[in-house]
Design a protein around this motif. Structure first.
Motif, short mmCIF file in Angstrom:
data_model
loop_
_atom_site.label_atom_id
_atom_site.label_comp_id
_atom_site.label_asym_id
_atom_site.label_seq_id
_atom_site.Cartn_x
_atom_site.Cartn_y
_atom_site.Cartn_z
N SER A 8 13.58 2.48 -1.79
CA SER A 8 12.85 3.66 -2.27
C SER A 8 11.52 3.34 -2.96
CB SER A 8 13.73 4.49 -3.21
OG SER A 8 14.74 5.12 -2.47
N PRO A 9 11.42 2.26 -3.74
CA PRO A 9 10.12 1.95 -4.36
C PRO A 9 8.99 1.72 -3.35
CG PRO A 9 11.84 0.75 -5.48
CD PRO A 9 12.46 1.38 -4.26
N LEU A 10 9.31 1.47 -2.11
CA LEU A 10 8.26 1.28 -1.10
C LEU A 10 7.43 2.54 -0.92
CD1 LEU A 10 10.16 -0.82 1.57
CD2 LEU A 10 8.41 -1.61 -0.04
N TYR A 11 7.97 3.70 -1.27
CA TYR A 11 7.21 4.95 -1.19
C TYR A 11 6.07 4.96 -2.20
CZ TYR A 11 10.41 7.29 2.02
OH TYR A 11 11.12 7.64 3.12
N LEU A 12 6.16 4.16 -3.25
CA LEU A 12 5.11 4.13 -4.26
C LEU A 12 3.86 3.43 -3.75
CD1 LEU A 12 7.29 3.26 -7.38
CD2 LEU A 12 6.44 5.50 -6.68
N LEU A 13 4.03 2.50 -2.81
CA LEU A 13 2.87 1.81 -2.24
C LEU A 13 2.06 2.78 -1.40
CD1 LEU A 13 4.66 -1.46 -1.11
CD2 LEU A 13 3.25 -1.13 -3.14
N PHE A 14 2.65 3.23 -0.37
CA PHE A 14 2.12 4.26 0.51
C PHE A 14 3.33 4.94 1.10
CE2 PHE A 14 -1.32 1.10 0.56
CZ PHE A 14 -2.38 1.90 0.17
N ILE A 15 3.14 5.97 1.81
CA ILE A 15 4.27 6.69 2.40
C ILE A 15 4.90 5.90 3.54
CG2 ILE A 15 4.27 8.47 4.24
CD1 ILE A 15 5.31 9.48 1.30
N MET A 16 4.10 5.25 4.36
CA MET A 16 4.60 4.61 5.58
C MET A 16 5.61 3.48 5.34
SD MET A 16 3.96 6.31 8.13
CE MET A 16 4.58 5.23 9.38
N PRO A 17 5.40 2.57 4.40
CA PRO A 17 6.42 1.52 4.21
C PRO A 17 7.79 2.10 3.86
CG PRO A 17 4.40 0.91 3.09
CD PRO A 17 4.22 2.32 3.56
N GLY A 18 7.82 3.13 3.05
CA GLY A 18 9.09 3.77 2.70
C GLY A 18 9.73 4.45 3.89
N VAL A 19 8.90 5.13 4.68
CA VAL A 19 9.43 5.81 5.87
C VAL A 19 9.99 4.79 6.86
CG1 VAL A 19 8.75 7.16 7.91
CG2 VAL A 19 7.94 7.83 5.64
N ILE A 20 9.29 3.71 7.05
CA ILE A 20 9.75 2.67 7.97
C ILE A 20 11.04 2.04 7.47
CG2 ILE A 20 9.20 0.38 8.90
CD1 ILE A 20 6.25 1.35 9.02
#
Length: 118
Positions: free
Chosen positions: A79-91
């Motif tokens: 879930s913290p990957l959404y803080l970077l940008f949306i795409m890493p979290g979605v992937i």
């Protein structure tokens, strides 16, 4: 070595098999309900596993339960990957979702063939 008294074990009915298929189906299509069906199936898995005497059925209940909890863990960890940008979290969540789907289908096929999940 002790002997097992198989007379005390109940034979599995077609209804027991149907319940397992329904539970696998609920886990497999859980994405369509944003996980609600998976939670319902998880509760039934815990209830049925507690009363289960057949090792095959108990192992499949445990398999579905562990698949659910590992998926939750990986969704939280990524879930913290959404803080970077949306795409890493979605992937990352897409990969976790595909892994969950893979585990559900693989377990369901192994149950259909009468094999223990691995």
């Amino acid at each position: 070595m002790s002997q097992t008294d198989f007379v005390n074990y109940d034979q599995k009915t077609p209804g027991d098999r149907t319940v397992m298929h329904v539970l696998y189906a609920l886990h497999t299509v859980a994405w369509a309900s944003l996980g609600t069906l998976a939670v319902i199936a998880l509760i039934v898995n815990y209830i049925k596993r507690a009363d289960e005497t057949d090792a095959l059925y108990a192992s499949h209940h445990s398999y579905m339960i562990s698949t659910f909890w590992w998926t939750i863990l990986w969704l939280v960890v990524t879930s913290p990957l959404y803080l970077l940008f949306i795409m890493p979290g979605v992937i990352a969540h897409g990969i976790v979702g595909l892994w969950y789907l893979y585990r559900c289908i693989r377990g369901w096929l192994r149950f259909t063939n009468g094999n223990v999940p691995s």
